[in-house]
Design a protein around this motif. Structure first.
Motif, PDB file in Angstrom:
ATOM      1  N   LYS A 147       0.836  -1.206   0.000  1.00 19.15           N
ATOM      2  CA  LYS A 147       0.000   0.000   0.000  1.00 19.15           C
ATOM      3  C   LYS A 147       0.873   1.258   0.000  1.00 19.15           C
ATOM      4  O   LYS A 147       0.652   2.176  -0.808  1.00 19.15           O
ATOM      5  CB  LYS A 147      -0.898  -0.018   1.234  1.00 19.15           C
ATOM      6  N   GLU A 148       1.884   1.276   0.870  1.00 22.08           N
ATOM      7  CA  GLU A 148       2.767   2.441   0.943  1.00 22.08           C
ATOM      8  C   GLU A 148       3.483   2.669  -0.383  1.00 22.08           C
ATOM      9  O   GLU A 148       3.583   3.809  -0.864  1.00 22.08           O
ATOM     10  CB  GLU A 148       3.781   2.245   2.073  1.00 22.08           C
ATOM     11  N   THR A 149       3.967   1.597  -0.988  1.00 24.32           N
ATOM     12  CA  THR A 149       4.689   1.715  -2.256  1.00 24.32           C
ATOM     13  C   THR A 149       3.775   2.203  -3.374  1.00 24.32           C
ATOM     14  O   THR A 149       4.128   3.103  -4.157  1.00 24.32           O
ATOM     15  CB  THR A 149       5.308   0.345  -2.629  1.00 24.32           C
ATOM     16  N   ALA A 150       2.580   1.606  -3.466  1.00 20.26           N
ATOM     17  CA  ALA A 150       1.651   1.973  -4.534  1.00 20.26           C
ATOM     18  C   ALA A 150       1.131   3.404  -4.370  1.00 20.26           C
ATOM     19  O   ALA A 150       0.971   4.136  -5.364  1.00 20.26           O
ATOM     20  CB  ALA A 150       0.485   0.988  -4.560  1.00 20.26           C
ATOM     21  N   GLU A 151       0.863   3.796  -3.139  1.00 16.83           N
ATOM     22  CA  GLU A 151       0.344   5.155  -2.926  1.00 16.83           C
ATOM     23  C   GLU A 151       1.420   6.217  -3.142  1.00 16.83           C
ATOM     24  O   GLU A 151       1.118   7.317  -3.596  1.00 16.83           O
ATOM     25  CB  GLU A 151      -0.292   5.248  -1.534  1.00 16.83           C
ATOM     26  N   ARG A 152       2.673   5.863  -2.852  1.00  8.80           N
ATOM     27  CA  ARG A 152       3.772   6.790  -3.196  1.00  8.80           C
ATOM     28  C   ARG A 152       3.847   6.969  -4.705  1.00  8.80           C
ATOM     29  O   ARG A 152       4.017   8.077  -5.208  1.00  8.80           O
ATOM     30  CB  ARG A 152       5.106   6.266  -2.649  1.00  8.80           C
TER      31      ARG A 152
END
Length: 315
Positions: free
Chosen positions: A306-311
């Motif tokens: 989630k963190e990677t995709a939202e970044r």
């Protein structure tokens, strides 16, 4: 073997479970990865309850092969006939039948095969016959163990899922989950990982996972990718408390992004619970332990995805 080059084999085993229950395990192809050791994944392409087409990924002499088969189901006679529509070389044709009959103490299961090889090559014939013999023996032994275990304790089978909602692109999430070669640096609970890619959209992963108590567990898995919305896996080496573990990651579009879900199916070994977890442990203890451990790691992975995709979405 006949003059036409057709090789026929027969394997059989007795199972201490009701014939109908054994038949239902064979019919439920979705469950094969956690029942049959050679089977990695099964996709149901079409079917109406009496006839169906399946795409199957399975080991043959330590190599993962894929093929498409049609099955004819006969619930009244407790028989399942199968025939490969698209075979994987060196197999030219392959078919057979499961036959389940009542027997003293439970059931008798017979597994028949007939096959031909490309160009009737004797080396290929020996290779296929060895694969059929190995897989048939393995499948029948596993069918017996699973049917008898579930007859004695149905709750040995555990399925659950965890999800995370992500405001990011589907492909970014899929890539995070598929790029297991980066997990050692990305995921805190992974202490070692070795990745190979023996075929397109096919991976083997050997991984050391650190548990909450500091212990390290080594698992081996085969993964099949269906970009951009799904990947499935089958553990070929599992912790001692488990008889089998298979699962899948799904990435479904939502109004605000995607929902990424980790699905697990685990077959526990009730006979090992007290030996491994202590004299006061019960099957509930084991179910709770496995649920929490796998759920924690899956949710941690999805949270980092989630963190990677939202970044990526905010760039």
């Amino acid at each position: 073997m006949s003059d036409s080059g057709v090789v026929r084999t027969r394997h059989a085993i007795d199972v201490a479970a009701e014939p109908k229950a054994v038949y239902e395990l064979i019919v439920a192809a979705d469950n094969w990865p956690h029942i049959f050791p050679p089977t990695v994944h099964v996709e149901k392409l079409e079917g109406d309850g009496r006839s169906e087409r399946l795409r199957i990924w399975a080991f043959a002499n330590r190599e993962v092969r894929s093929w498409t088969s049609r099955r004819e189901l006969d619930p009244s006679a407790l028989r399942v006939r199968f025939r490969q529509e698209v075979s994987s070389a060196p197999v030219a044709s392959m078919g057979g039948e499961w036959i389940i009959e009542a027997a003293p103490g439970g059931s008798s299961v017979v597994l028949l095969h007939d096959f031909t090889v490309v160009d009737d090559d004797p080396v290929a014939r020996e290779w296929v016959e060895r694969a059929v013999d190995t897989n048939s023996g393995s499948e029948l032994a596993a069918l017996k163990a699973t049917a008898e275990s579930l007859a004695a304790e149905p709750r040995a089978l555990l399925s659950f899922a965890d999800h995370v909602d992500i405001s990011g692109p589907q492909q970014e999430v899929y890539d995070f989950l598929w790029r297991a070669d980066l997990w050692e640096e990305r995921l805190p609970h992974v202490s070692r990982l070795v990745l190979t890619e023996p075929g397109e959209d096919l991976q083997t992963v050997e991984m050391d996972t650190r548990a909450a108590d500091g212990s390290v567990h080594t698992t081996k898995s085969v993964r099949v990718g269906f970009a951009p919305d799904r990947l499935v896996y089958k553990q070929t080496q599992v912790p001692q408390l488990m008889a089998a573990h298979s699962g899948r990651w799904t990435i479904e579009a939502t109004e605000h992004g995607v929902r990424a879900t980790s699905h697990h199916t685990v077959l526990l070994r009730p006979e090992r619970v007290q030996e491994l977890l202590g004299p006061d442990a019960t099957l509930d203890t084991a179910r709770d332990l496995v649920r929490k451990a796998l759920g924690k790691n899956s949710t941690a992975t999805l949270t980092l995805a989630k963190e990677t995709a939202e970044r990526a979405a905010s760039r």
